[in-house]
Design a protein around this motif. Structure first.
Motif, PDB file in Angstrom:
ATOM      1  N   LYS A 275      25.357  32.185  50.914  1.00 52.28           N
ATOM      2  CA  LYS A 275      23.953  31.097  50.116  1.00 52.28           C
ATOM      3  C   LYS A 275      23.399  30.096  51.407  1.00 52.28           C
ATOM      4  N   TRP A 276      24.509  29.471  51.193  1.00 51.81           N
ATOM      5  CA  TRP A 276      24.508  27.980  52.782  1.00 51.81           C
ATOM      6  C   TRP A 276      24.668  27.966  53.570  1.00 51.81           C
ATOM      7  N   ASN A 277      24.291  29.768  53.929  1.00 49.92           N
ATOM      8  CA  ASN A 277      23.970  29.565  55.522  1.00 49.92           C
ATOM      9  C   ASN A 277      25.681  29.190  56.260  1.00 49.92           C
ATOM     10  N   ALA A 278      26.952  29.727  55.766  1.00 50.50           N
ATOM     11  CA  ALA A 278      27.526  28.211  56.615  1.00 50.50           C
ATOM     12  C   ALA A 278      28.549  28.903  58.106  1.00 50.50           C
ATOM     13  N   ALA A 279      28.196  28.338  58.737  1.00 49.68           N
ATOM     14  CA  ALA A 279      28.534  28.579  60.240  1.00 49.68           C
ATOM     15  C   ALA A 279      29.955  29.939  60.263  1.00 49.68           C
ATOM     16  N   VAL A 280      30.756  29.281  59.587  1.00 50.64           N
ATOM     17  CA  VAL A 280      32.483  29.875  60.076  1.00 50.64           C
ATOM     18  C   VAL A 280      32.815  29.965  57.811  1.00 50.64           C
ATOM     19  N   ILE A 281      33.320  30.998  57.919  1.00 54.91           N
ATOM     20  CA  ILE A 281      34.337  31.841  56.504  1.00 54.91           C
ATOM     21  C   ILE A 281      35.443  32.258  56.479  1.00 54.91           C
ATOM     22  N   LEU A 282      36.913  31.566  55.970  1.00 56.25           N
ATOM     23  CA  LEU A 282      37.995  31.824  56.337  1.00 56.25           C
ATOM     24  C   LEU A 282      38.080  31.726  54.850  1.00 56.25           C
ATOM     25  N   SER A 283      38.906  33.358  54.521  1.00 59.49           N
ATOM     26  CA  SER A 283      39.505  33.618  53.044  1.00 59.49           C
ATOM     27  C   SER A 283      40.239  34.900  53.658  1.00 59.49           C
ATOM     28  N   VAL A 284      41.794  34.503  52.372  1.00 58.82           N
ATOM     29  CA  VAL A 284      42.890  35.527  52.296  1.00 58.82           C
ATOM     30  C   VAL A 284      42.682  35.555  50.432  1.00 58.82           C
ATOM     31  N   PRO A 285      41.674  36.775  50.065  1.00 61.68           N
ATOM     32  CA  PRO A 285      42.081  37.269  48.884  1.00 61.68           C
ATOM     33  C   PRO A 285      43.604  37.355  48.613  1.00 61.68           C
ATOM     34  N   CYS A 286      42.627  37.584  47.153  1.00 63.64           N
ATOM     35  CA  CYS A 286      43.869  37.920  46.486  1.00 63.64           C
ATOM     36  C   CYS A 286      44.181  38.724  44.098  1.00 63.64           C
ATOM     37  N   CYS A 287      45.092  39.271  44.555  1.00 64.33           N
ATOM     38  CA  CYS A 287      44.972  39.783  42.563  1.00 64.33           C
ATOM     39  C   CYS A 287      43.493  40.661  42.807  1.00 64.33           C
ATOM     40  N   GLN A 288      42.927  41.889  43.841  1.00 70.72           N
ATOM     41  CA  GLN A 288      41.475  42.382  43.555  1.00 70.72           C
ATOM     42  C   GLN A 288      41.830  43.666  42.742  1.00 70.72           C
ATOM     43  N   HIS A 289      41.590  43.149  41.119  1.00 67.73           N
ATOM     44  CA  HIS A 289      41.823  44.287  39.783  1.00 67.73           C
ATOM     45  C   HIS A 289      40.149  44.847  39.883  1.00 67.73           C
ATOM     46  N   GLU A 290      38.493  44.255  39.958  1.00 65.65           N
ATOM     47  CA  GLU A 290      38.125  44.598  39.436  1.00 65.65           C
ATOM     48  C   GLU A 290      37.142  46.618  40.653  1.00 65.65           C
ATOM     49  N   VAL A 291      37.796  46.667  41.635  1.00 65.63           N
ATOM     50  CA  VAL A 291      37.471  47.738  42.709  1.00 65.63           C
ATOM     51  C   VAL A 291      38.783  49.025  41.726  1.00 65.63           C
ATOM     52  N   ASN A 292      39.921  47.910  41.523  1.00 65.97           N
ATOM     53  CA  ASN A 292      41.129  48.494  40.785  1.00 65.97           C
ATOM     54  C   ASN A 292      40.758  49.663  39.684  1.00 65.97           C
ATOM     55  N   ARG A 293      40.246  48.578  38.616  1.00 68.32           N
ATOM     56  CA  ARG A 293      39.630  49.282  37.437  1.00 68.32           C
ATOM     57  C   ARG A 293      38.838  50.257  37.689  1.00 68.32           C
ATOM     58  N   GLN A 294      37.887  50.383  38.868  1.00 67.16           N
ATOM     59  CA  GLN A 294      36.647  51.894  39.115  1.00 67.16           C
ATOM     60  C   GLN A 294      37.076  52.410  39.877  1.00 67.16           C
ATOM     61  N   ILE A 295      38.213  51.896  40.127  1.00 63.88           N
ATOM     62  CA  ILE A 295      37.998  53.356  41.962  1.00 63.88           C
ATOM     63  C   ILE A 295      38.500  54.664  41.283  1.00 63.88           C
ATOM     64  N   ARG A 296      37.553  56.112  42.059  1.00 63.35           N
ATOM     65  CA  ARG A 296      38.011  57.154  41.011  1.00 63.35           C
ATOM     66  C   ARG A 296      36.895  57.995  42.161  1.00 63.35           C
ATOM     67  N   ASN A 297      37.732  59.199  42.711  1.00 70.47           N
ATOM     68  CA  ASN A 297      37.252  60.365  43.393  1.00 70.47           C
ATOM     69  C   ASN A 297      38.270  61.475  43.683  1.00 70.47           C
ATOM     70  N   GLU A 298      36.969  62.501  43.056  1.00 70.37           N
ATOM     71  CA  GLU A 298      37.934  64.023  43.045  1.00 70.37           C
ATOM     72  C   GLU A 298      39.567  64.442  43.757  1.00 70.37           C
ATOM     73  N   VAL A 299      39.079  64.017  45.227  1.00 70.15           N
ATOM     74  CA  VAL A 299      39.217  64.620  46.528  1.00 70.15           C
ATOM     75  C   VAL A 299      40.261  63.605  46.520  1.00 70.15           C
ATOM     76  N   LEU A 300      40.623  61.553  46.621  1.00 68.80           N
ATOM     77  CA  LEU A 300      41.548  61.357  46.000  1.00 68.80           C
ATOM     78  C   LEU A 300      42.656  61.029  45.190  1.00 68.80           C
ATOM     79  N   GLU A 301      42.227  62.017  43.907  1.00 68.56           N
ATOM     80  CA  GLU A 301      42.846  61.645  42.560  1.00 68.56           C
ATOM     81  C   GLU A 301      44.807  61.602  43.140  1.00 68.56           C
ATOM     82  N   PRO A 302      45.121  62.989  43.744  1.00 67.48           N
ATOM     83  CA  PRO A 302      46.123  63.118  44.149  1.00 67.48           C
ATOM     84  C   PRO A 302      46.940  61.786  44.772  1.00 67.48           C
TER      85      PRO A 302
END
Length: 388
Positions: A275-302
């Motif tokens: 939003k600020w149009n920042a020239a540089v972004i440095l990000s070390v993410p942590c604790c990605q729970h959101e996708v863990n709660r959502q992810i599902r796929n029959e092919v990848l279920e095993p």
């Protein structure tokens, strides 16, 4: 056995290629033992690899510990083979404990032809941006250095992490403007080891005119960091208490840093940067729970049915989505290793630099997230911005 002990002790140095014990005396014991030098956290250790049936066991030990372990293990083996940079040796141990050693000296091999661990052992002192032996006030107050500039042994990992982060800062410094004050926001700054390091490097060492704001939820942390900034006379380093999602303290930012902001807090920080149009972004993410709660796929279920696999795959997918979305917003994005996995599993750094053409490229994120039935916070924030 003193002759065997002496051979083992002489061999356990950085010049060891490999030591192998074989000829097991017991049917139900280890069938082989192998020893090799390894460098962990800039420290020379010895990895003992024991083989029993179809199983393999590993231990990383100091020179003294490895020596005692190998000597003890030789009660169950008939022979020990040693190969080092300077000599080769073969030790035979009879049932009665008699030791016969055959040894052959060899010319030292060029370091270019030897294992990485050996080369590292011959070149252990790494050149850091913040040099060892030179006192840095904030490192002393934060418990990383002693008064005379020596790195506290228990904080050496933190010292390496700080310097690794500064290497990334050094890489992007040519992008930052030199004709005006550079505005930097550090979201989720915590105890601010890296915030202080960034200010010290850019302003004190490189002479850049910068203003840095660290934001965190914890009032006590903000009070301590503010007191330290005042103590050092860092006039353009300030700390504020607040939530990343609600921060509205500026309209223009040159660089956004977000290190270990938990779960969707990273998404809000990245959204603010875009939003600020920042020239540089440095990000070390942590604790990605959101996708863990959502992810599902029959092919990848095993694979997804296993909690650990699901957690790690979710983390990788989350950061891939973030990188792809930044590409779509006009950034040249890389996913890099921050520090060694042995230090922390949260070792991915997303580095995004605004492209000059600012062209928004298609990344395929939408197709991937639909395939995995996920919709991330950053996706929703950017979609909302497009429709507003």
């Amino acid at each position: 056995m003193e002759e065997l002990r002496a051979l083992i002790q002489e061999s356990l140095t950085g010049e060891l290629y490999q030591m192998t014990a074989g000829g097991p005396r017991k049917k139900d014991g280890d069938v082989r033992l192998r020893v090799r030098p390894v460098m962990l956290r800039d420290r020379l250790l010895f990895q003992l690899e024991s083989f029993r049936g179809n199983q393999v066991f590993h231990r990383n030990l100091t020179e003294e510990e490895a020596g005692e372990a190998v000597l003890e293990a030789m009660a169950d083996f008939r022979q020990l083979s040693v190969k080092t940079r300077r000599f080769e040796a073969e030790a035979m141990v009879s049932k009665k404990g008699k030791v016969t050693v055959r040894r052959r000296e060899s010319a030292p091999a060029p370091l270019g032809n030897v294992p990485d661990a050996l080369r590292m052992a011959h070149n252990r002192k790494k050149k850091y941006i913040l040099e060892e032996g030179k006192p840095v006030p904030f490192l002393i107050d934060l418990g990383v250095q002693t008064e005379d500039g020596r790195t506290v042994k228990s904080r050496y990992d933190k010292f390496r992490q700080i310097n690794r982060f500064l290497e990334f800062i050094a890489d992007i410094m040519p992008i930052l403007p030199k004709d005006r004050c550079v505005r930097i926001i550090d979201f989720g700054c915590g105890k601010s080891y890296l915030t202080f390091a960034m200010y010290y490097y850019l302003h004190e060492l490189c002479g850049l005119d910068i203003r840095v704001t660290g934001l965190d939820l914890k009032a006590d942390v903000i009070r301590r960091c503010s007191a330290l900034a005042e103590k050092y006379g860092y006039r353009k380093l300030d700390f504020l208490q607040g939530d990343i999602a609600d921060f509205e303290g500026t309209d223009s930012v040159d660089m956004v840093v977000t290190l270990h902001a938990c779960d969707t807090a990273t998404d809000f920080a990245l959204y603010k940067a875009v939003k600020w149009n920042a020239a540089v972004i440095l990000s070390v993410p942590c604790c990605q729970h959101e996708v863990n709660r959502q992810i599902r796929n029959e092919v990848l279920e095993p694979a997804l049915k296993y909690g650990l696999i699901r957690e790690r795959l979710s983390a990788l997918v989350t950061d891939s989505v973030r990188a792809g979305l930044l590409e779509e917003q006009g950034y040249e994005t890389q996913i890099l290793e921050f520090i060694d996995m042995e230090h922390t599993p949260k070792n991915i750094l997303i580095r995004a630099v605004k492209r000059k053409d600012e062209e928004k490229r298609r990344s395929g994120v939408r197709e991937m997230t639909e395939f995995l039935h996920v919709n991330t916070c950053l996706q929703r924030l950017l979609e909302k911005q497009e429709h507003s």
